[in-house]
Write a protein that holds these residues in place. Structure first.
Motif, mmCIF file in Angstrom:
data_model
loop_
_atom_site.group_PDB
_atom_site.id
_atom_site.type_symbol
_atom_site.label_atom_id
_atom_site.label_comp_id
_atom_site.label_asym_id
_atom_site.label_seq_id
_atom_site.Cartn_x
_atom_site.Cartn_y
_atom_site.Cartn_z
ATOM 1 N N THR A 1 10.148 7.250 0.978
ATOM 2 C CA THR A 1 10.902 6.011 0.807
ATOM 3 C C THR A 1 10.087 4.833 1.320
ATOM 4 N N GLY A 2 10.349 3.674 0.767
ATOM 5 C CA GLY A 2 9.645 2.459 1.162
ATOM 6 C C GLY A 2 9.396 1.586 -0.060
ATOM 7 N N GLU A 3 9.379 0.298 0.142
ATOM 8 C CA GLU A 3 9.278 -0.623 -0.977
ATOM 9 C C GLU A 3 7.952 -0.509 -1.719
ATOM 10 N N THR B 1 6.174 -2.764 -3.892
ATOM 11 C CA THR B 1 6.386 -4.193 -4.109
ATOM 12 C C THR B 1 6.173 -4.638 -5.547
ATOM 13 N N ARG B 2 5.294 -3.984 -6.292
ATOM 14 C CA ARG B 2 5.013 -4.439 -7.654
ATOM 15 C C ARG B 2 5.700 -3.571 -8.717
ATOM 16 N N SER B 3 6.672 -2.790 -8.272
ATOM 17 C CA SER B 3 7.533 -2.086 -9.229
ATOM 18 C C SER B 3 8.594 -3.059 -9.709
ATOM 19 N N TYR B 4 9.373 -2.649 -10.736
ATOM 20 C CA TYR B 4 10.525 -3.501 -11.049
ATOM 21 C C TYR B 4 11.688 -3.132 -10.148
ATOM 22 N N CYS B 5 12.443 -4.146 -9.747
ATOM 23 C CA CYS B 5 13.542 -4.022 -8.793
ATOM 24 C C CYS B 5 13.104 -3.328 -7.498
ATOM 25 N N PRO B 6 12.084 -3.875 -6.810
ATOM 26 C CA PRO B 6 11.626 -3.250 -5.572
ATOM 27 C C PRO B 6 12.656 -3.376 -4.453
ATOM 28 N N GLY B 7 12.663 -2.376 -3.568
ATOM 29 C CA GLY B 7 13.591 -2.398 -2.436
ATOM 30 C C GLY B 7 13.113 -1.473 -1.335
ATOM 31 N N ASP B 8 13.685 -1.625 -0.152
ATOM 32 C CA ASP B 8 13.254 -0.828 1.008
ATOM 33 C C ASP B 8 13.427 0.662 0.782
ATOM 34 N N TYR B 9 14.387 1.036 -0.079
ATOM 35 C CA TYR B 9 14.641 2.453 -0.309
ATOM 36 C C TYR B 9 14.222 2.892 -1.708
ATOM 37 N N ASP B 10 13.106 2.320 -2.196
ATOM 38 C CA ASP B 10 12.481 2.886 -3.387
ATOM 39 C C ASP B 10 12.064 4.317 -3.069
ATOM 40 N N LEU B 11 12.160 5.200 -4.058
ATOM 41 C CA LEU B 11 11.681 6.575 -3.917
ATOM 42 C C LEU B 11 10.402 6.711 -4.726
ATOM 43 N N SER B 12 9.380 7.240 -4.081
ATOM 44 C CA SER B 12 8.081 7.306 -4.743
ATOM 45 C C SER B 12 7.364 8.610 -4.429
ATOM 46 N N ILE B 13 6.376 8.899 -5.264
ATOM 47 C CA ILE B 13 5.513 10.073 -5.089
ATOM 48 C C ILE B 13 4.076 9.578 -5.163
ATOM 49 N N ALA B 14 3.334 9.777 -4.080
ATOM 50 C CA ALA B 14 1.937 9.333 -4.006
ATOM 51 C C ALA B 14 1.818 7.841 -4.340
ATOM 52 N N GLY B 15 2.769 7.053 -3.854
ATOM 53 C CA GLY B 15 2.710 5.618 -4.023
ATOM 54 C C GLY B 15 3.202 5.095 -5.350
ATOM 55 N N ARG B 16 3.743 5.976 -6.195
ATOM 56 C CA ARG B 16 4.242 5.551 -7.510
ATOM 57 C C ARG B 16 5.748 5.795 -7.572
ATOM 58 N N LYS B 17 6.482 4.754 -7.879
ATOM 59 C CA LYS B 17 7.943 4.781 -7.812
ATOM 60 C C LYS B 17 8.548 5.611 -8.939
ATOM 61 N N ILE B 18 9.557 6.421 -8.567
ATOM 62 C CA ILE B 18 10.310 7.199 -9.553
ATOM 63 C C ILE B 18 11.771 6.784 -9.612
ATOM 64 N N ALA B 19 12.249 6.087 -8.552
ATOM 65 C CA ALA B 19 13.683 5.807 -8.485
ATOM 66 C C ALA B 19 13.965 4.619 -7.588
ATOM 67 N N GLY B 20 15.121 3.985 -7.831
ATOM 68 C CA GLY B 20 15.590 2.893 -6.997
ATOM 69 C C GLY B 20 17.074 3.049 -6.728
#
Length: 212
Positions: free
Chosen positions: A72-74, A76-95
């Motif tokens: 978890t962690g923002e 920043t350059r994803s769409y709809c970034p937030g503190d609880y973005d879910l990511s794998i190896a720095g790439r977002k999969i969920a918000g």
């Protein structure tokens, strides 16, 4: 957004419908490869502070895919970034987002299960570029399509929203009884229908803001 009308026209030209939602703050994409999951909790704010509620969904998602290192962690350059973005190896999969009342809350998740995440990200990237018309505004992300991915790509194996939905239900069943019959009955009750009609009218009024 100074040229929102032009940005919306660009989305419509790309074949997308547009809806102003009642939680979260920025643009996301919903298509057949994106699964939306909501957890409704009859609980006071004291019992589930914002961070604790988000963590409940995080734990749920991690249980669905224990083989993936989901953090978890923002982003920043994803769409709809937030503190609880879910990511794998720095790439977002969920918000995620939340909506709260005094005695209940809902935690809402979108997860990009499969499909063309590059195209989704480029769509939102272009939406902001068109809508900002060259202006800089720190409230809106400078979307980089490279910082987002899908669960299928992270797994390097095929999966889809149907299989993922079944997996979410299976995990939930490990912690209690999954009742699939009561809700359809409740939704037919006159009191529920009255509330639903009121909420639908509110949603319609909210959509009108997009065109003014």
């Amino acid at each position: 957004l100074p040229r929102l009308t032009a940005g919306l026209a660009d989305l419509h030209a790309a074949g997308y419908q547009v809806m102003l939602r009642n939680s979260g703050g920025l643009a996301v994409v919903a298509d057949p490869g994106v699964l939306n999951v909501s957890l409704f909790l009859p609980a006071t704010r004291e019992r589930y502070p914002i961070t604790a509620a988000y963590q409940l969904m995080v734990d749920y998602v991690q249980a669905v895919w224990p083989q993936l290192n989901i953090t978890t962690g923002e982003i920043t350059r994803s769409y709809c970034p937030g503190d609880y973005d879910l990511s794998i190896a720095g790439r977002k999969i969920a918000g995620m987002s939340q909506r709260r009342t005094a005695e209940a809350l809902v935690i809402m998740l979108y997860v990009s299960v499969d499909g063309d995440q590059m195209a989704r990200s480029q769509l939102i990237q272009r939406f902001y570029q068109v809508s900002l018309a060259g202006h800089h505004d720190a409230r809106f992300p400078d979307v980089d399509p490279q910082v987002m991915t899908t669960v299928a790509d992270a797994l390097a194996a095929p999966t889809d929203t149907t299989a993922t939905q079944a997996r979410f239900i299976a995990i939930l069943a490990q912690h209690g009884t999954v009742d699939t019959t009561s809700l359809p009955l409740v939704t037919e009750e006159p009191e529920f229908q009255a509330h639903l009609n009121q909420a639908y009218q509110q949603m319609q009024r909210r959509q009108q803001r997009l065109h003014h």
